[in-house]
Write a protein that holds these residues in place. Structure first.
Motif, PDB file in Angstrom:
ATOM      1  N   ILE A   1       3.585   5.839  -5.598  1.00  8.35           N
ATOM      2  CA  ILE A   1       3.349   5.972  -7.047  1.00  8.35           C
ATOM      3  C   ILE A   1       2.218   6.816  -7.606  1.00  8.35           C
ATOM      4  O   ILE A   1       2.274   7.679  -8.625  1.00  8.35           O
ATOM      5  CB  ILE A   1       2.815   4.528  -7.855  1.00  8.35           C
ATOM      6  CG1 ILE A   1       4.348   3.638  -7.757  1.00  8.35           C
ATOM      7  CG2 ILE A   1       2.550   4.541  -9.285  1.00  8.35           C
ATOM      8  CD1 ILE A   1       4.349   2.396  -8.263  1.00  8.35           C
ATOM      9  N   ASN A   2       1.104   6.785  -6.715  1.00  8.41           N
ATOM     10  CA  ASN A   2       0.015   7.746  -7.190  1.00  8.41           C
ATOM     11  C   ASN A   2       0.292   9.190  -6.839  1.00  8.41           C
ATOM     12  O   ASN A   2      -0.050  10.000  -7.666  1.00  8.41           O
ATOM     13  CB  ASN A   2      -1.250   7.274  -6.098  1.00  8.41           C
ATOM     14  CG  ASN A   2      -2.118   6.080  -6.626  1.00  8.41           C
ATOM     15  OD1 ASN A   2      -1.856   5.741  -7.910  1.00  8.41           O
ATOM     16  ND2 ASN A   2      -2.741   5.377  -5.897  1.00  8.41           N
ATOM     17  N   SER A   3       1.110   9.476  -5.953  1.00 12.45           N
ATOM     18  CA  SER A   3       1.681  10.819  -5.506  1.00 12.45           C
ATOM     19  C   SER A   3       2.335  11.313  -6.593  1.00 12.45           C
ATOM     20  O   SER A   3       2.442  12.416  -6.928  1.00 12.45           O
ATOM     21  CB  SER A   3       2.252  10.831  -4.203  1.00 12.45           C
ATOM     22  OG  SER A   3       3.377  10.219  -4.211  1.00 12.45           O
ATOM     23  N   LEU A   4       3.313  10.478  -7.121  1.00 17.42           N
ATOM     24  CA  LEU A   4       4.106  10.656  -8.189  1.00 17.42           C
ATOM     25  C   LEU A   4       3.621  11.178  -9.649  1.00 17.42           C
ATOM     26  O   LEU A   4       3.730  12.123 -10.350  1.00 17.42           O
ATOM     27  CB  LEU A   4       5.405   9.634  -8.376  1.00 17.42           C
ATOM     28  CG  LEU A   4       6.317   9.578  -7.414  1.00 17.42           C
ATOM     29  CD1 LEU A   4       7.090   8.319  -7.856  1.00 17.42           C
ATOM     30  CD2 LEU A   4       7.240  10.769  -7.495  1.00 17.42           C
ATOM     31  N   LEU A   5       2.634  10.547  -9.830  1.00 15.74           N
ATOM     32  CA  LEU A   5       1.577  10.808 -10.966  1.00 15.74           C
ATOM     33  C   LEU A   5       0.599  11.876 -10.878  1.00 15.74           C
ATOM     34  O   LEU A   5       0.328  12.253 -12.048  1.00 15.74           O
ATOM     35  CB  LEU A   5       0.805   9.211 -11.209  1.00 15.74           C
ATOM     36  CG  LEU A   5       1.349   7.980 -11.651  1.00 15.74           C
ATOM     37  CD1 LEU A   5       0.356   6.835 -11.799  1.00 15.74           C
ATOM     38  CD2 LEU A   5       2.343   8.114 -12.799  1.00 15.74           C
ATOM     39  N   LYS A   6       0.283  12.147  -9.679  1.00 22.22           N
ATOM     40  CA  LYS A   6      -0.545  13.298  -9.624  1.00 22.22           C
ATOM     41  C   LYS A   6       0.309  14.921  -9.980  1.00 22.22           C
ATOM     42  O   LYS A   6      -0.259  15.568  -9.796  1.00 22.22           O
ATOM     43  CB  LYS A   6      -1.009  13.270  -8.016  1.00 22.22           C
ATOM     44  CG  LYS A   6      -2.293  12.191  -8.127  1.00 22.22           C
ATOM     45  CD  LYS A   6      -3.063  12.168  -6.875  1.00 22.22           C
ATOM     46  CE  LYS A   6      -3.881  11.182  -6.605  1.00 22.22           C
ATOM     47  NZ  LYS A   6      -4.483  10.988  -5.403  1.00 22.22           N
ATOM     48  N   ARG A   7       1.513  14.624 -10.035  1.00 18.70           N
ATOM     49  CA  ARG A   7       2.227  15.764  -9.909  1.00 18.70           C
ATOM     50  C   ARG A   7       2.110  16.529 -11.145  1.00 18.70           C
ATOM     51  O   ARG A   7       2.021  16.023 -12.392  1.00 18.70           O
ATOM     52  CB  ARG A   7       3.832  15.691  -9.453  1.00 18.70           C
ATOM     53  CG  ARG A   7       4.057  15.338  -8.246  1.00 18.70           C
ATOM     54  CD  ARG A   7       5.521  15.144  -7.942  1.00 18.70           C
ATOM     55  NE  ARG A   7       5.808  14.819  -6.565  1.00 18.70           N
ATOM     56  CZ  ARG A   7       6.874  14.536  -6.333  1.00 18.70           C
ATOM     57  NH1 ARG A   7       7.963  14.503  -6.870  1.00 18.70           N
ATOM     58  NH2 ARG A   7       6.984  14.200  -4.949  1.00 18.70           N
TER      59      ARG A   7
ATOM     60  N   THR B   1       0.830  -1.238   0.080  1.00 20.22           N
ATOM     61  CA  THR B   1      -0.036  -0.079  -0.042  1.00 20.22           C
ATOM     62  C   THR B   1       1.041   1.180  -0.063  1.00 20.22           C
ATOM     63  O   THR B   1       0.596   2.094  -0.754  1.00 20.22           O
ATOM     64  CB  THR B   1      -0.911   0.001   1.312  1.00 20.22           C
ATOM     65  OG1 THR B   1      -0.231  -0.133   2.295  1.00 20.22           O
ATOM     66  CG2 THR B   1      -2.122  -1.139   0.912  1.00 20.22           C
ATOM     67  N   ASP B   2       1.772   1.050   0.836  1.00 18.21           N
ATOM     68  CA  ASP B   2       2.927   2.267   0.608  1.00 18.21           C
ATOM     69  C   ASP B   2       3.474   2.576  -0.811  1.00 18.21           C
ATOM     70  O   ASP B   2       3.413   3.680  -1.196  1.00 18.21           O
ATOM     71  CB  ASP B   2       4.115   2.246   1.599  1.00 18.21           C
ATOM     72  CG  ASP B   2       3.419   2.148   2.924  1.00 18.21           C
ATOM     73  OD1 ASP B   2       2.457   2.722   3.428  1.00 18.21           O
ATOM     74  OD2 ASP B   2       4.135   1.681   3.871  1.00 18.21           O
ATOM     75  N   GLU B   3       3.997   1.461  -1.596  1.00 15.56           N
ATOM     76  CA  GLU B   3       4.567   1.798  -2.719  1.00 15.56           C
ATOM     77  C   GLU B   3       3.274   2.389  -3.765  1.00 15.56           C
ATOM     78  O   GLU B   3       3.451   3.091  -4.581  1.00 15.56           O
ATOM     79  CB  GLU B   3       4.875   0.455  -3.309  1.00 15.56           C
ATOM     80  CG  GLU B   3       6.193   0.027  -2.537  1.00 15.56           C
ATOM     81  CD  GLU B   3       6.247  -1.526  -2.986  1.00 15.56           C
ATOM     82  OE1 GLU B   3       7.682  -1.990  -2.826  1.00 15.56           O
ATOM     83  OE2 GLU B   3       5.552  -2.225  -3.091  1.00 15.56           O
ATOM     84  N   VAL B   4       2.196   1.732  -3.460  1.00 21.50           N
ATOM     85  CA  VAL B   4       1.001   2.250  -4.302  1.00 21.50           C
ATOM     86  C   VAL B   4       0.795   3.957  -3.980  1.00 21.50           C
ATOM     87  O   VAL B   4       0.462   4.699  -5.099  1.00 21.50           O
ATOM     88  CB  VAL B   4      -0.298   1.567  -4.290  1.00 21.50           C
ATOM     89  CG1 VAL B   4      -1.548   2.016  -4.794  1.00 21.50           C
ATOM     90  CG2 VAL B   4       0.040  -0.015  -4.576  1.00 21.50           C
ATOM     91  N   ARG B   5       0.625   4.192  -2.873  1.00 24.24           N
ATOM     92  CA  ARG B   5       0.498   5.552  -2.322  1.00 24.24           C
ATOM     93  C   ARG B   5       1.683   6.512  -3.192  1.00 24.24           C
ATOM     94  O   ARG B   5       1.365   7.405  -3.720  1.00 24.24           O
ATOM     95  CB  ARG B   5       0.519   5.839  -0.801  1.00 24.24           C
ATOM     96  CG  ARG B   5      -0.861   5.425  -0.521  1.00 24.24           C
ATOM     97  CD  ARG B   5      -0.811   6.031   0.978  1.00 24.24           C
ATOM     98  NE  ARG B   5      -1.804   4.993   1.658  1.00 24.24           N
ATOM     99  CZ  ARG B   5      -1.359   4.144   2.696  1.00 24.24           C
ATOM    100  NH1 ARG B   5      -0.085   4.526   3.517  1.00 24.24           N
ATOM    101  NH2 ARG B   5      -2.169   3.415   3.194  1.00 24.24           N
TER     102      ARG B   5
END
Length: 132
Positions: A126-132, A120-124
């Motif tokens: 990745i999601n934070s990187l993609l939202k930039r 779950t930490d890795e998914v979060r």
């Protein structure tokens, strides 16, 4: 001259034992998963169908015992966690057994078979990187 048939018989016996071990592990996973699904159904029934103050009948072995609903839910959840752990351990061991069997049969190792899901930490992350 007798050594060749003995070696072939020994090789076939080893391959058969390895294959039987793989099939046994798969069946254990199926059995544990069936039990886990039954527990999931029981948890949903406890959550949806009764008030928290009621006692429920629980089948332990070959007898029924009344337990408080909350204690029953805790017992089933602990059992679920144990089943999840056992299934994951069996699946991890199954990968090694299948690789060993393929190696014994002269087949190439399976590609992509040793992948593991993202935490779950890795998914979060990745999601934070993609939202930039």
């Amino acid at each position: 001259m007798d050594t060749v048939p003995e070696h072939v018989l020994e090789y076939l016996t080893e391959v058969e034992e390895a294959a039987e071990d793989v099939l046994t592990t798969r069946q254990q996973i199926v059995d544990l998963d069936t039990k886990r699904n039954g527990n999931r159904e029981a948890l949903n029934a406890l959550k949806n169908e009764m008030s928290d103050s009621e006692k429920v009948k629980v089948c332990l072995g070959n007898m029924f015992i009344k337990f408080p609903k909350l204690k029953t839910r805790e017992m089933i959840q602990r059992d679920q966690e144990q089943l999840d752990k056992e299934i994951n351990d069996l699946r991890t061991g199954l990968k090694a057994k299948v690789n060993r069997l393929n190696e014994m049969q002269g087949k190439p190792q399976l590609r992509g078979y040793n992948l593991s899901p993202l935490s779950t930490d890795e998914v979060r992350a990745i999601n934070s990187l993609l939202k930039r």
